[in-house]
Design an enzyme around this catalytic site. Structure first.
Site, short mmCIF file in Angstrom:
data_model
loop_
_atom_site.label_atom_id
_atom_site.label_comp_id
_atom_site.label_asym_id
_atom_site.label_seq_id
_atom_site.Cartn_x
_atom_site.Cartn_y
_atom_site.Cartn_z
CE LYS A 1 -10.93 -3.70 5.41
NZ LYS A 1 -9.93 -3.01 6.25
P1 NAD Z 1 -1.78 -4.36 -1.02
O1 NAD Z 1 -2.75 -4.92 -1.97
O2 NAD Z 1 -1.15 -3.04 -1.27
O3 NAD Z 1 -0.57 -5.41 -0.79
C1 NAD Z 1 -0.79 -6.74 -0.44
C2 NAD Z 1 0.55 -7.47 -0.56
O4 NAD Z 1 0.39 -8.80 -0.10
C3 NAD Z 1 1.06 -7.55 -2.00
O5 NAD Z 1 2.46 -7.32 -2.01
C4 NAD Z 1 0.76 -9.00 -2.37
O6 NAD Z 1 1.64 -9.49 -3.36
C5 NAD Z 1 1.01 -9.66 -1.04
N1 NAD Z 1 0.49 -11.01 -0.96
C6 NAD Z 1 -0.70 -11.48 -1.40
N2 NAD Z 1 -0.77 -12.80 -1.19
C7 NAD Z 1 0.40 -13.15 -0.59
C8 NAD Z 1 0.95 -14.38 -0.14
N3 NAD Z 1 0.26 -15.51 -0.24
N4 NAD Z 1 2.18 -14.36 0.42
C9 NAD Z 1 2.89 -13.23 0.53
N5 NAD Z 1 2.43 -12.04 0.12
C10 NAD Z 1 1.20 -12.02 -0.44
O7 NAD Z 1 -2.51 -4.38 0.40
P2 NAD Z 1 -2.18 -3.52 1.69
O8 NAD Z 1 -3.02 -2.33 1.65
O9 NAD Z 1 -0.70 -3.41 1.85
O10 NAD Z 1 -2.80 -4.46 2.83
C11 NAD Z 1 -2.05 -5.54 3.40
C12 NAD Z 1 -2.69 -5.92 4.72
O11 NAD Z 1 -2.68 -4.78 5.59
C13 NAD Z 1 -4.15 -6.37 4.67
O12 NAD Z 1 -4.37 -7.30 5.70
C14 NAD Z 1 -4.91 -5.10 4.99
O13 NAD Z 1 -6.21 -5.36 5.48
C15 NAD Z 1 -4.01 -4.51 6.04
N6 NAD Z 1 -4.14 -3.08 6.26
C16 NAD Z 1 -3.97 -2.18 5.25
C17 NAD Z 1 -4.06 -0.82 5.51
C18 NAD Z 1 -3.81 0.22 4.45
O14 NAD Z 1 -3.76 1.41 4.80
N7 NAD Z 1 -3.62 -0.14 3.20
C19 NAD Z 1 -4.36 -0.37 6.79
C20 NAD Z 1 -4.52 -1.31 7.82
C21 NAD Z 1 -4.40 -2.64 7.53
#
Ligand code: NAD
Length: 419
Positions: free
Chosen positions: A107
């Site tokens: 990461k």
């Molecule tokens: P992203 O940046 O696309 O989206 C994050 C979202 O969370 C945004 O809508 C943001 O506004 C919201 N957010 C931030 N703070 C918040 C709060 N306090 N309350 C409510 N919403 C809030 O990120 P992502 O890629 O969608 O990742 C989200 C989660 O999924 C993370 O934990 C990441 O590690 C995990 N994840 C992502 C992927 C991927 O393929 N992108 C894969 C596995 C896991």
């Protein structure tokens, strides 16, 4: 003494020790499995638009190299630190092993507040971060992907920076790229789709009719928005969503495709509707069939766990549920079906793996093939987890992690101390 500290790292350690006890791993073997192989901290200086110089701190943690190159996302957020990044790398290791990918976990992250930099400055930070990473990564060493705060455009800048240094185009250095730059069809949707697919499987197990079911999604970025869209397509009413700007609630079901269009053009759900505004603090405890936390880690603590009113907890985010909350969930008589993060959101890394394979072979697949193979892998891992949980009478998270940890441990024990 270790440089890794903070609540997220402590959470990864606590979870690991639960598995260590369950698998009877001797104490002197645990540090070798838990502590990352390597970690790098860098400075990313850039010229800001106003002519001043700003320096952003960046990190990359490679957890283990035992099963192949490392793989993992890169997070841009004002709160990241090396402990959080190490925890996320460790979870990636158990995840990749659980679903059977030839990777260790990694990461990375940059401590940067995206609301305070311009698009041009974001490009400079992205390029500088990859520039500093060049001696440390490679298509057969460590392959990056998007995570919170990064997207296809950032991956394209990473790929371009690495490629310019090599003097040729090296698409396989990152995944989650735009399809026009060597990305795969189905990657953008992969994580959210996988979350929804597994939630639907559990709905079938619990005999919940999708057309009479409701869902709530916290976070409306890559994972949350596509999970919501897919659940909406399956017939569920998505009654609430939230992001960092606020929350929306409509008991009749939100128009998810319209909300996605709004978020794509405005960058958030803000301004979609003034009538449907809701208290974000109440989103997680709304009554619903499927709850998808898809934003930050540690949002479900012991107190919230007591008040959850969902039947299925589909963990889209990494680490949304604390170990204390797990204990509460295990004791609850109404039995919330937890799909643990390392399984639930693994569709992202599975399709990233497909992207890497396609880039290495320069042979590209149809989207239908990508998604079919993704679901096949998720279904197999789901069945393994469920069989293990039922046989050993353990929580789903313990079962999923035990499978992942045992695979890494077996490989380490046959190879020796180095990798
Ligand atoms: P992203 O940046 O696309 O989206 C994050 C979202 O969370 C945004 O809508 C943001 O506004 C919201 N957010 C931030 N703070 C918040 C709060 N306090 N309350 C409510 N919403 C809030 O990120 P992502 O890629 O969608 O990742 C989200 C989660 O999924 C993370 O934990 C990441 O590690 C995990 N994840 C992502 C992927 C991927 O393929 N992108 C894969 C596995 C896991």
């Amino acid at each position: 003494m270790t440089v890794y500290s903070g609540p997220v790292f402590e959470m990864a350690r606590t979870q690991f020790n639960v598995i260590g006890d369950h698998l009877d791993i001797p104490l002197d073997e645990r540090d070798r499995l838990l502590l990352p192989k390597r970690a790098l901290t860098i400075s990313c200086p850039i010229h800001r638009d106003d002519g001043t110089v700003a320096v952003f701190e960046g990190y990359r943690v490679q957890h283990h190299l035992t099963l192949g190159p490392t793989k993992g996302g890169t997070r841009f957020s004002p709160t990241v630190d090396i402990g959080e990044i190490a925890a996320l790398a460790i979870w990636m290791s158990w995840k990749c092993a659980l679903v059977g990918l030839p990777y260790g976990g990694a990461k990375g992250g940059v401590n940067v507040d995206l609301s305070k930099i311009s698009k041009h400055e974001l490009e400079l930070v992205s390029r500088r971060y990859m520039q500093e990473m060049i001696p440390f990564v490679g298509p057969h060493i460590d392959v990056m992907a998007p995570d919170m705060g990064t997207n296809e455009q950032v991956m394209a800048w990473f790929m371009d920076t690495y490629s310019m240094y090599q003097g040729r185009t090296v698409t396989e250095i990152v995944t989650g790229k735009p399809v026009s730059s060597g990305g795969t069809l189905g990657r953008r949707e992969a994580t959210g789709r996988g979350v929804a697919h597994l939630a639907r499987r559990v709905m079938n197990e619990l005999r919940i009719d999708a057309n009479n079911a409701t869902a709530v999604v916290q976070g409306f970025g890559n994972v949350g928005s596509y999970a919501a869209l897919e659940l909406h397509r399956f017939g569920l009413k998505v009654i609430a969503v939230s992001d960092h700007t606020g929350a929306l609630h409509d008991p009749r079901g939100l128009d998810v495709p319209a909300l996605m269009r709004h978020a794509a053009s405005h960058g958030s759900i803000k301004g979609f509707s003034s009538e449907l505004q809701f208290d974000p603090a109440q989103v997680l405890t709304l009554k619903c069939d499927v709850l998808v936390p898809a934003a930050l880690e540690r949002v479900i603590d012991a107190k919230i766990a007591q008040h959850l009113r969902c039947r299925i907890l589909a963990e889209g985010a990494n680490g949304p549920t604390t170990p204390d909350a797990d204990l509460v969930l295990e004791k609850r008589k109404d039995e919330i079906f937890v799909i643990p993060d390392i399984l639930c959101n693994s569709g992202g890394v599975v399709v990233s793996y497909f992207e890497w394979v396609q880039d290495l072979q320069q042979l590209f697949w149809e989207e239908e093939e990508v998604t079919r193979r993704e679901y096949q892998i998720l279904d197999r891992a789901f069945e393994l987890m469920l069989a293990r949980a039922r046989a050993d009478r353990i929580a789903h998270r313990t079962a999923a992690m035990a499978i992942g940890v045992a695979k890494v441990r077996a490989a380490k024990n046959t190879r020796g101390l180095f990798p």
